[in-house]
Design an enzyme around this catalytic site. Structure first.
Site, PDB file in Angstrom:
ATOM      1  N   TYR A  51      56.305  -1.591  49.507  1.00 28.32           N
ATOM      2  CA  TYR A  51      56.634  -0.177  49.728  1.00 28.32           C
ATOM      3  C   TYR A  51      56.030   0.304  51.043  1.00 28.32           C
ATOM      4  CZ  TYR A  51      59.299   1.801  45.935  1.00 28.32           C
ATOM      5  OH  TYR A  51      60.322   2.146  45.112  1.00 28.32           O
ATOM      6  N   GLU A  53      56.932   3.860  52.621  1.00 26.02           N
ATOM      7  CA  GLU A  53      57.471   5.151  53.059  1.00 26.02           C
ATOM      8  C   GLU A  53      56.725   5.645  54.295  1.00 26.02           C
ATOM      9  OE1 GLU A  53      57.409   4.463  49.818  1.00 26.02           O
ATOM     10  OE2 GLU A  53      58.706   5.825  48.679  1.00 26.02           O
ATOM     11  N   ASP A 196      80.217   6.716  65.980  1.00 23.38           N
ATOM     12  CA  ASP A 196      80.026   5.752  64.893  1.00 23.38           C
ATOM     13  C   ASP A 196      80.617   4.434  65.383  1.00 23.38           C
ATOM     14  OD1 ASP A 196      80.255   4.109  62.713  1.00 23.38           O
ATOM     15  OD2 ASP A 196      80.876   5.691  61.332  1.00 23.38           O
ATOM     16  N   THR A 222      76.587   0.190  61.436  1.00 28.99           N
ATOM     17  CA  THR A 222      76.102  -0.800  60.483  1.00 28.99           C
ATOM     18  C   THR A 222      75.587  -1.976  61.302  1.00 28.99           C
ATOM     19  OG1 THR A 222      78.342  -1.673  60.356  1.00 28.99           O
ATOM     20  CG2 THR A 222      77.635  -0.228  58.559  1.00 28.99           C
ATOM     21  N   LYS A 225      78.518  -6.082  60.783  1.00 30.36           N
ATOM     22  CA  LYS A 225      79.910  -6.373  61.147  1.00 30.36           C
ATOM     23  C   LYS A 225      79.900  -7.249  62.408  1.00 30.36           C
ATOM     24  CE  LYS A 225      81.780  -2.320  58.791  1.00 30.36           C
ATOM     25  NZ  LYS A 225      80.807  -1.217  58.632  1.00 30.36           N
ATOM     26  N   ARG A 231      73.329  -6.683  55.886  1.00 24.13           N
ATOM     27  CA  ARG A 231      74.027  -5.461  55.475  1.00 24.13           C
ATOM     28  C   ARG A 231      73.055  -4.285  55.615  1.00 24.13           C
ATOM     29  NH1 ARG A 231      78.718  -4.766  53.255  1.00 24.13           N
ATOM     30  NH2 ARG A 231      79.006  -6.979  53.621  1.00 24.13           N
TER      31      ARG A 231
END
Ligand code: DSN
Length: 414
Positions: A51, A53, A196, A222, A225, A231
């Site tokens: 973790y 954050e 984008d 992303t 691609k 991903r």
């Protein structure tokens, strides 16, 4: 896979079957690619346990020194790769990246001007079906009959609706974008500029397509691609917006970042900076052009007047099938692509007129122009003769020959 096979035979079998499917088929879905083994190793690493954050050097948890190292590497490499002032590598994927940008720059009720879905835009650019469309107002521009962005319409809509963001970007459009025209219109109406680049990030990183990073306020993408990473998502922005964007991603929208994924992004950004990747991106475009020409010569109607990137959108109805029928027919011989709406499609999204296909994945395997010509001709023969078993057998043979010629993940023992 020894541990997986012992612990969970069902998942192990599904994974082996998927490796076989990827190895034995021809992948033409333009948003898919094959990540390197280094990327896959990072994804499957113990970074998944942690973790963290917050951001590097400023976390809410102890023990974050090593995830800080990889997250800072990912940030620095993303900035260098695209020439950005600031990078946030925590977005879980492209849709969360877009939503985080909207929440950073907009108030509920504000307007975004983006590209119409059937003209190549994306659901998260304001399709009425999305939850974002309940919060913000989305206005959509289209392409002209010859396949260009209709900048007269963009300007008219911008003047009429006074959007707070003008969004350039797409998931089914096959041409490059004139970012300067978008920027001039945005300046005229006082809008932020957002690009984008999810589909074309790898081609931009390699210098094969226009790069909006120095001109635009915010870029989303992303990483899986054309960029060929894990991903995931990425936001680049001007320094003046860095705090707003970071706060919008965390704590505004997401919780703990997926550090295994961020480590894999760092690797992918490194890989995309290499000379081999530039050569790969050039070949992606060359392959797309040959595939496009072959399909056009075979009688498919190519949308937007051709391709300048990795993808092709084609109307298959002139040859008597719908997009869904073509997708299923090709699936049957292990050629994978996706059915897709064409501009102002009279048919429905689940059974549209078009197919969308592209070359990022096959080019990673090593396919070159002659292979694309052969695949294109096989696709045309199948679509013209959907019930001819001999043609299906010939197509399956071609797929098997190409799959053998360009092995995939041969280091993975199944
Ligand atoms: N689903 C992606 C694509 O296939 O283009 C976009 O999010």
């Amino acid at each position: 896979m020894n541990h997986l096979a012992k612990t969970d035979k069902k998942v192990a079998e599904a994974l082996k079957a998927e490796i076989r499917r990827q190895r034995e088929g021809i992948e033409l879905i333009p948003s898919e690619n094959f990540a390197s083994l280094a990327v896959l190793e990072a994804l499957g690493s113990v970074f998944t346990n942690k973790y963290s954050e917050g951001y590097p050097g400023n976390r809410y948890y102890g023990g974050t020194e090593h995830v800080d190292t990889v997250e800072q590497l990912a940030i620095d490499r993303a900035k260098a790769l695209f020439g950005a002032e600031h990078a946030n590598v925590q977005p879980l994927s492209g849709a969360p990246a877009n939503i985080a940008v909207y929440s950073a720059l907009l108030e509920p009720g504000d307007t975004v001007l983006g590209m119409d879905l059937s003209h190549g835009g994306h659901l998260t650019h304001g399709h009425p079906i999305t939850w974002m469309a309940k919060i913000f107002k989305f206005v959509r521009y289209k392409t002209t009959p010859d396949g260009m962005i209709d900048f007269d319409q963009v300007r008219l809509l911008a003047r009429e609706h006074k959007p707070k963001i003008i969004l350039a970007g797409y998931s089914a459009y096959s041409r490059d974008l004139d970012y300067e025209q978008f920027k001039a219109i945005a300046d005229e109406v006082g809008a932020y500029t957002m690009a984008d680049i999810a589909h074309i990030a790898g081609l931009i990183a390699a210098g094969e397509m226009n790069n909006p990073t120095s001109l635009f306020d915010v870029i989303t993408t992303t990483t899986h691609k054309t960029l060929r990473g894990p991903r995931g998502g990425l936001i680049l922005c001007k320094k003046k917006l860095a705090k707003k964007i970071d706060k919008a991603v965390f704590p505004g929208f997401q919780g703990g970042p997926h550090e295994n994924n961020i480590a894999a992004k760092a690797i992918a950004f490194h890989e995309a900076g290499q000379a081999e990747f530039k050569e790969y991106a050039r070949q992606v475009k060359k392959n797309a052009k040959v595939l496009c020409n072959t399909l056009e010569q075979g009688g498919l109607k190519i949308m937007f007047g051709g391709t300048e990137n990795h993808l092709i959108l084609a109307d298959v109805t002139p040859l008597g099938l719908s997009g869904k029928q073509a997708q299923e027919l090709l699936d049957n011989v292990n050629i994978t692509l996706n059915k897709n709406m064409i501009p102002d499609d009279p048919r429905k999204p689940m059974d549209p007129s078009g197919i969308r296909l592209g070359t990022p994945a096959v080019t990673t395997r090593g396919f070159i122009e002659i292979d694309m010509k052969n695949i294109g001709q096989a696709i045309i023969s199948l679509i013209k003769n959907p019930n001819d078993e001999k043609i299906k057998t010939e197509a399956r043979t071609l797929v098997a020959e190409l799959a053998n010629k360009y092995p995939l993940y041969s280091e993975i023992d199944i």
